[in-house]
Design a protein around this motif. Structure first.
Motif, mmCIF file in Angstrom:
data_model
loop_
_atom_site.group_PDB
_atom_site.id
_atom_site.type_symbol
_atom_site.label_atom_id
_atom_site.label_comp_id
_atom_site.label_asym_id
_atom_site.label_seq_id
_atom_site.Cartn_x
_atom_site.Cartn_y
_atom_site.Cartn_z
ATOM 1 N N PHE A 382 0.847 -1.188 0.000
ATOM 2 C CA PHE A 382 0.000 0.000 0.000
ATOM 3 C C PHE A 382 0.881 1.235 0.000
ATOM 4 O O PHE A 382 2.095 1.174 0.239
ATOM 5 N N GLU A 383 0.257 2.380 -0.264
ATOM 6 C CA GLU A 383 0.927 3.662 -0.089
ATOM 7 C C GLU A 383 -0.010 4.598 0.656
ATOM 8 O O GLU A 383 -1.234 4.508 0.526
ATOM 9 N N ALA A 384 0.583 5.440 1.472
ATOM 10 C CA ALA A 384 -0.166 6.431 2.239
ATOM 11 C C ALA A 384 0.502 7.778 2.057
ATOM 12 O O ALA A 384 1.734 7.875 2.033
ATOM 13 N N GLU A 385 -0.321 8.815 1.938
ATOM 14 C CA GLU A 385 0.189 10.144 1.620
ATOM 15 C C GLU A 385 -0.573 11.188 2.412
ATOM 16 O O GLU A 385 -1.772 11.039 2.685
ATOM 17 N N THR A 386 0.122 12.264 2.781
ATOM 18 C CA THR A 386 -0.526 13.389 3.442
ATOM 19 C C THR A 386 0.184 14.676 3.060
ATOM 20 O O THR A 386 1.273 14.657 2.458
ATOM 21 N N CYS A 387 -0.447 15.782 3.410
ATOM 22 C CA CYS A 387 0.176 17.097 3.255
ATOM 23 C C CYS A 387 0.045 17.820 4.584
ATOM 24 O O CYS A 387 -1.061 18.002 5.096
ATOM 25 N N LEU A 388 1.171 18.225 5.123
ATOM 26 C CA LEU A 388 1.258 18.800 6.467
ATOM 27 C C LEU A 388 1.696 20.252 6.394
ATOM 28 O O LEU A 388 2.682 20.579 5.716
ATOM 29 N N GLU A 389 0.971 21.115 7.096
ATOM 30 C CA GLU A 389 1.414 22.492 7.306
ATOM 31 C C GLU A 389 1.798 22.640 8.777
ATOM 32 O O GLU A 389 0.963 22.417 9.664
ATOM 33 N N TYR A 390 3.060 23.053 8.999
ATOM 34 C CA TYR A 390 3.582 22.963 10.365
ATOM 35 C C TYR A 390 4.837 23.822 10.461
ATOM 36 O O TYR A 390 5.689 23.787 9.563
#
Length: 525
Positions: A382-390
């Protein structure tokens, strides 16, 4: 011919309890330290399943703050009688060593989706409680008995006591009805009644590679119980070539047409004996012999990957969306948190609409106040992805994308702040409780503090990536061996499975927020 493809509940979904109400089938599974407690899946054909709901959604029902790894909710039992659903479960407070603190409770509901009642305390003599509704209206609790004394069989057998539903308490004497077979480790009891016999189905052999389902029967609910001469009736012990290992902990259901199926626990190693996916749920078709014993329809005790489905209309569900944009006012049903429910003090879907905001709290070894949400890994690839503002201000503040088994074992692609590098990202790992940083030097970040993070998992290996906005993905380090995110690592047994998720820490206690724009989980066939 329609076939059931096993496992029907993939990833961490152990200790299944199956129940039919009319044309609907439900399976409840253990959730251990993950909140909400007790996953309930739904099907109308035994082929297609969906995660429908959770039963234990309030701290008043389930308080696991401080529970150790692989404690919490063990082996629920779901049943239905006269318009009411009954759900029994154990909240395990301690499990390592001679003692086990195992508190058994009952909740009820008129609708499978709740609301479920406040819990009724039952006993603490052992785990795996199960409720049997006899045809004379009486109700009986069975659970395994734990004996901590030196020189005694700690899995001391199965005890029986009557439950008075109107009084909401156990009544009458406790009877020790079954001491188990030579396989030992007797647990997971379920009672059934058929053709004048009470059938006692148990799990034996230990929930590892010698796991099994055994059966005994008696004309009286109090025993004595006659052991099936062909026990075990289900096991994969001694058969390393089988795809479904650890087969055991069974529960039976009958279709309206009189077809019988057993839901049971199983596991699929990714490498050697290591099961990153945790223990899963499969179904086997069963038949009764002329002399009144239960057998797998395939013959012999071996679990099969493909099983003939019952003669029911096919009822598929709409596929789950791969991406959660965090636009809903509540978390998706697939998300879980550690030990305590999500609440506005540390998680918000409204403070910044369209984003999941996590306010950093304690470290990844905490059993009290982690700011972490995650979902089960349910495929080998599987692949998992996110976009984080921090915008972290110091090394005590971290946030990112994590593969998490428990407080001792995880791999974490995190964003933090370093005195010399400024904002940077790198990979942290804990392997059997030993902390490590997998890059020789964290990667400095000079652009806008918006980070695209991704992980690709291929069986025992995970490759992490980062990227800016629409730029190509850049690998972070080398592929990481994740076999330590497994039930069977290290020497002592554990009971959950790998999760992938999002988290934030602020070890200075300032609750620095991290905003996640979306999360994608995509299985690769």
């Amino acid at each position: 011919m329609t076939m059931i493809m096993n496992p029907v509940l993939r990833g961490f979904n152990p200790d299944p309890s199956i129940c039919r109400v009319g044309d609907d089938y439900y399976i409840a599974t253990s959730t251990f330290e993950w909140f909400p407690g007790v996953q309930i899946h739904h099907s109308r054909d035994l082929v297609h399943w969906r995660l429908l709901t959770h039963a234990l959604t309030r701290p008043s029902q389930l308080d696991m703050k401080g529970n150790a790894d692989s404690c919490g909710v063990w082996a629920p039992c779901l049943s239905y009688d006269n318009g009411t659903f009954y759900l029994l479960f154990t909240d395990v407070k301690s499990r390592i060593g001679a003692y086990k603190d195992t508190h058994n409770y009952l909740v009820t509901a008129q609708n499978i989706e709740g609301p479920w009642s406040e819990p009724v305390y039952l006993n603490s003599s052992g785990f795996d409680p199960s409720l049997f509704h006899d045809d004379d209206g009486r109700k009986w609790l069975v659970n395994m008995l734990w004996d901590f004394r030196k020189g005694h069989n700690r899995f001391a057998g199965i005890v029986l006591q009557e439950y008075a539903a109107e009084e909401q308490r156990l009544v009458g004497p406790v009877r020790h009805i079954f001491r188990g077979t030579e396989l030992r480790f007797t647990e997971g009891p379920h009672l059934y009644k058929r053709n004048g016999y009470y059938y006692l189905l148990t799990a034996e052999g230990g929930t590892e590679y010698n796991h099994a389902v055994t059966m005994a029967r008696s004309k009286s609910i109090e025993g004595p119980y006659e052991v099936d001469p062909q026990n075990p009736i289900l096991t994969s012990a001694g058969r390393p070539e089988l795809a479904l290992q650890k087969a055991g902990h069974g529960c039976l259901v009958e279709t309206p047409a009189g077809e019988w199926y057993m839901a049971h626990l199983c596991a699929r190693p990714v490498k050697d004996h290591l099961c990153v996916l945790g223990r899963e749920t499969a179904l086997q078709r069963c038949e009764w012999t002329a002399d009144g014993w239960l057998r797998l329809a395939s013959g012999g005790p071996v679990p099969e990957e493909t099983v003939q489905a019952p003669g029911l209309p096919e009822s598929p569900f709409e596929p789950e969306p791969e991406t959660d944009d965090f636009d809903s006012p509540k978390l998706n049903v697939h998300w879980s948190t550690l030990r305590v429910p999500a609440d506005p003090s540390w998680l918000s879907l409204s403070e910044r609409p369209g984003y999941l905001r996590l306010k950093g709290r304690e470290s990844l070894i905490s059993t009290h106040r982690q700011s972490l949400i995650a979902r089960r890994q349910q495929a080998f690839r599987f692949e998992a992805e996110t976009c984080l503002e921090y915008e972290p201000e110091n090394y005590l503040q971290m946030a990112g994308l994590i593969l998490y088994y428990d407080t001792k074992d995880y791999v974490y692609l995190r964003v933090t702040h370093h005195e010399e590098l400024g904002v940077c990202l790198g990979i942290l790992q804990s392997r059997n409780g030993v902390y490590d940083e997998l890059l020789e030097r964290d990667i400095p970040w000079t652009g806008r503090c918006r980070f695209r993070l991704k992980v690709e998992v291929n069986r025992e290996l995970a490759q992490f990536y980062y990227g800016e906005e629409d730029a190509a993905w850049t690998p972070v380090g080398e592929p990481v061996d994740i076999t330590h995110l497994s039930d069977d690592f290290p020497e002592y047994i554990r009971f959950t499975g790998n999760f992938v998720g999002l988290c934030a820490q602020d070890l200075g206690g300032l609750a620095k927020p991290a905003d996640f724009d979306y999360f994608t989980y995509r299985e690769i066939r």
